[in-house]
Design a protein around this motif. Sequence first.
Motif, mmCIF file in Angstrom:
data_model
loop_
_atom_site.group_PDB
_atom_site.id
_atom_site.type_symbol
_atom_site.label_atom_id
_atom_site.label_comp_id
_atom_site.label_asym_id
_atom_site.label_seq_id
_atom_site.Cartn_x
_atom_site.Cartn_y
_atom_site.Cartn_z
ATOM 1 N N ILE A 180 7.329 22.009 -41.463
ATOM 2 C CA ILE A 180 8.125 23.084 -42.003
ATOM 3 C C ILE A 180 9.729 22.639 -42.296
ATOM 4 N N THR A 181 9.872 22.584 -43.479
ATOM 5 C CA THR A 181 11.338 21.942 -43.822
ATOM 6 C C THR A 181 12.200 23.075 -44.569
ATOM 7 N N ASN A 182 11.567 24.375 -44.555
ATOM 8 C CA ASN A 182 12.528 25.383 -45.526
ATOM 9 C C ASN A 182 13.088 26.399 -44.539
ATOM 10 N N ASN A 183 14.234 27.136 -45.178
ATOM 11 C CA ASN A 183 14.860 28.159 -44.603
ATOM 12 C C ASN A 183 14.225 29.468 -44.334
ATOM 13 N N HIS A 184 13.165 29.568 -45.206
ATOM 14 C CA HIS A 184 12.377 30.742 -45.009
ATOM 15 C C HIS A 184 11.774 30.835 -43.748
ATOM 16 N N ALA A 185 11.336 29.830 -43.380
ATOM 17 C CA ALA A 185 10.623 29.841 -42.197
ATOM 18 C C ALA A 185 11.349 30.523 -40.936
ATOM 19 N N PHE A 186 12.866 30.619 -40.844
ATOM 20 C CA PHE A 186 13.833 31.121 -39.829
ATOM 21 C C PHE A 186 13.395 32.595 -40.078
ATOM 22 N N ARG A 187 13.347 33.055 -41.088
ATOM 23 C CA ARG A 187 13.045 34.721 -41.433
ATOM 24 C C ARG A 187 11.640 35.047 -40.867
ATOM 25 N N MET A 188 10.702 34.209 -41.115
ATOM 26 C CA MET A 188 9.377 34.626 -40.380
ATOM 27 C C MET A 188 9.554 34.378 -39.083
ATOM 28 N N SER A 189 9.937 33.341 -38.561
ATOM 29 C CA SER A 189 10.120 33.106 -37.146
ATOM 30 C C SER A 189 10.513 34.061 -36.295
ATOM 31 N N LEU A 190 11.866 34.621 -36.900
ATOM 32 C CA LEU A 190 12.590 35.669 -36.212
ATOM 33 C C LEU A 190 11.591 36.730 -36.257
ATOM 34 N N ASN A 191 10.940 37.129 -37.472
ATOM 35 C CA ASN A 191 9.988 38.310 -37.275
ATOM 36 C C ASN A 191 9.115 38.317 -36.522
ATOM 37 N N SER A 192 8.377 37.084 -36.475
ATOM 38 C CA SER A 192 7.155 36.889 -35.692
ATOM 39 C C SER A 192 7.487 36.796 -34.145
ATOM 40 N N ASN A 193 8.272 36.005 -33.972
ATOM 41 C CA ASN A 193 8.677 35.545 -32.236
ATOM 42 C C ASN A 193 9.507 36.680 -31.479
ATOM 43 N N VAL A 194 10.393 37.301 -32.412
ATOM 44 C CA VAL A 194 11.504 37.879 -31.677
ATOM 45 C C VAL A 194 11.141 39.667 -31.918
ATOM 46 N N LEU A 195 11.354 39.807 -33.147
ATOM 47 C CA LEU A 195 11.310 41.405 -33.661
ATOM 48 C C LEU A 195 9.884 41.929 -33.325
ATOM 49 N N CYS A 196 8.934 41.295 -33.517
ATOM 50 C CA CYS A 196 7.595 41.527 -33.351
ATOM 51 C C CYS A 196 7.371 41.431 -31.725
ATOM 52 N N ALA A 197 7.002 40.080 -31.477
ATOM 53 C CA ALA A 197 6.349 39.816 -30.196
ATOM 54 C C ALA A 197 7.197 40.169 -28.891
ATOM 55 N N LYS A 198 8.563 40.051 -29.100
ATOM 56 C CA LYS A 198 9.421 40.374 -27.807
ATOM 57 C C LYS A 198 10.150 41.730 -27.921
ATOM 58 N N LEU A 199 10.562 42.201 -29.338
ATOM 59 C CA LEU A 199 11.149 43.413 -29.036
ATOM 60 C C LEU A 199 10.263 44.572 -29.361
ATOM 61 N N HIS A 200 8.992 44.101 -29.878
ATOM 62 C CA HIS A 200 8.198 45.059 -30.236
ATOM 63 C C HIS A 200 8.647 46.408 -31.028
ATOM 64 N N LEU A 201 9.465 45.945 -32.210
ATOM 65 C CA LEU A 201 9.919 46.819 -32.997
ATOM 66 C C LEU A 201 8.919 47.295 -33.961
ATOM 67 N N PRO A 202 9.324 48.590 -34.462
ATOM 68 C CA PRO A 202 8.223 48.977 -35.324
ATOM 69 C C PRO A 202 8.320 48.140 -36.861
ATOM 70 N N VAL A 203 7.237 48.078 -37.479
ATOM 71 C CA VAL A 203 7.394 47.488 -38.815
ATOM 72 C C VAL A 203 8.500 47.694 -39.783
ATOM 73 N N ALA A 204 8.563 49.015 -39.762
ATOM 74 C CA ALA A 204 9.686 49.551 -40.646
ATOM 75 C C ALA A 204 10.945 49.122 -40.199
ATOM 76 N N LYS A 205 11.236 49.054 -39.137
ATOM 77 C CA LYS A 205 12.556 48.647 -38.765
ATOM 78 C C LYS A 205 12.689 47.160 -38.692
ATOM 79 N N ARG A 206 11.761 46.174 -38.790
ATOM 80 C CA ARG A 206 11.555 44.751 -38.994
ATOM 81 C C ARG A 206 11.882 44.692 -40.271
ATOM 82 N N ALA A 207 11.250 45.567 -41.092
ATOM 83 C CA ALA A 207 11.505 45.185 -42.635
ATOM 84 C C ALA A 207 12.912 45.767 -43.105
ATOM 85 N N GLU A 208 13.362 46.764 -42.438
ATOM 86 C CA GLU A 208 14.939 47.019 -42.392
ATOM 87 C C GLU A 208 15.616 45.831 -42.294
#
Length: 497
Positions: free
Chosen positions: A403-431
Amino acid sequence: MQKLNKTSMISSIMLNKNILELKEQLKQVSNLQHDINSCITCGTISLADAASQIMMLKENSYQLKLKLIKEVHVTNNGAPRKIEYKETKGLWYTLLPDKHKLYGKTEEILLDKLMAYYGLTMLDFKMKTVFEQALEHKGKTEAVSDETLYHLKSSFARFIDEKLANSDIRSITCDMLSEYTLKMLRKAQWVDEQGVAHKVKKKAYLEYKSVLNLIFQYALLKDYIKTNPLSKFSNKVFYKECDCGKAQSSEKIFSDEEIKHIKERLRSKFNQKKYKGYFINGYAILLAIETGMRVGELPSLKWTDIKGNYIHIHSQQLSKRQKGGKEYYYADWTKNEKGIPMGGRKFPLTQIIKELLAELKELQVEKGIVSEYVFCHENGEWIKTDAYIACLSRLLKSLNYNITNNHAFRMSLNSNVLCAKLHLPVAKRAELLGHSVETNLKYYTFSTKDNMDDIIDLFDSNSLNEGQIPRVSPRSHQNVIIFTKKESPETLISQAF
């Protein structure tokens, strides 16, 4: 005769009654040619039966073009200009009013060029011509970036072969498109060294479909066609020929360990001589990891966008392709706002982000760098997206990451932190990331890249077996925190970072 410029000359030509009559006759011949070709395509008449009519219409078309050119391609005294064959070059040629010579492989090709010169060209209904017109129209009437137009051009070149590109848009039916699409998708399949067959990705197919939509919607708008052949075109049929599987985590996101290695590699470069103590793209990459900001949003970030407890992300750097290179400019809207400023979004100013920005500001003050932009060169000029992308790609390749693109940071932050660790609702993640709920669920949410031992440890550390105390393995995640009371999303974000 008074000398006219080309624009006024064409205007006077268009008012000539004889010319208007000849153009109308030529249009009628063109329509008859189209009707016969449509009948041949549909099988209602054979090519052999239509041969004599085709030849007759072709000759009529040639004679009408010749008459048209004799009306307009004249000298100052009104005499027709010569059209001759030059044997030494094997080309037909003539002298234009501006004294330049015009050449053609055949006399009819030269006539067509002269018609174009005098503004008499008949409408070209070839698919590739209509696509170019539609692309120009989209660029003028919609708030689309040059990159969007570039990708549409690339998709056309990738998926539309020469035969279809030269087909008359008025003759293309739903059945023809369906047959072509099926063959194209099957032909595009490939087999790797291990003998595994790979189909065209669903996303690529939809890019192809976007090209078709652009062409036929424009043709409908301009009354080139009466019905859109895509109205009965079924995507479901062709999805069977595509790879519709969701990408694996390993293809899209970084693990926590990989993020750690990226940060360490960046820090190791900060003191390298070639950067002279100011590795500005490195700082931009670090902020992208923490915030998931898009490539274009990083260069346009200003110090005034750093507020008391949040970052105001409301702009992006865009570019225009032009002769001599690219022109970069500031746009006061984000990608999802599509050209209409709507206030952007806010991202929490966590402790890690505060310290990172404070470190950068201190370094700029030390070096006497003055700029309104957070990520700027020593002369104060903002960084460019292309340079950032190239720098990031080199860095990730040096770590042997696929993986060599910046977009992966957005998806990694969403999956690893906002979703898996913080358990934020999807509406908040999208915001926080600046897109729709559907986009977040469909394209940004992946399972974390844990191996099976890690998953077992998570189960063991978070489950109570009867009569046993929860076991925490040395391998278990250090980021797993057991709270004694419910915490607010803001507190969770602060602790995760």
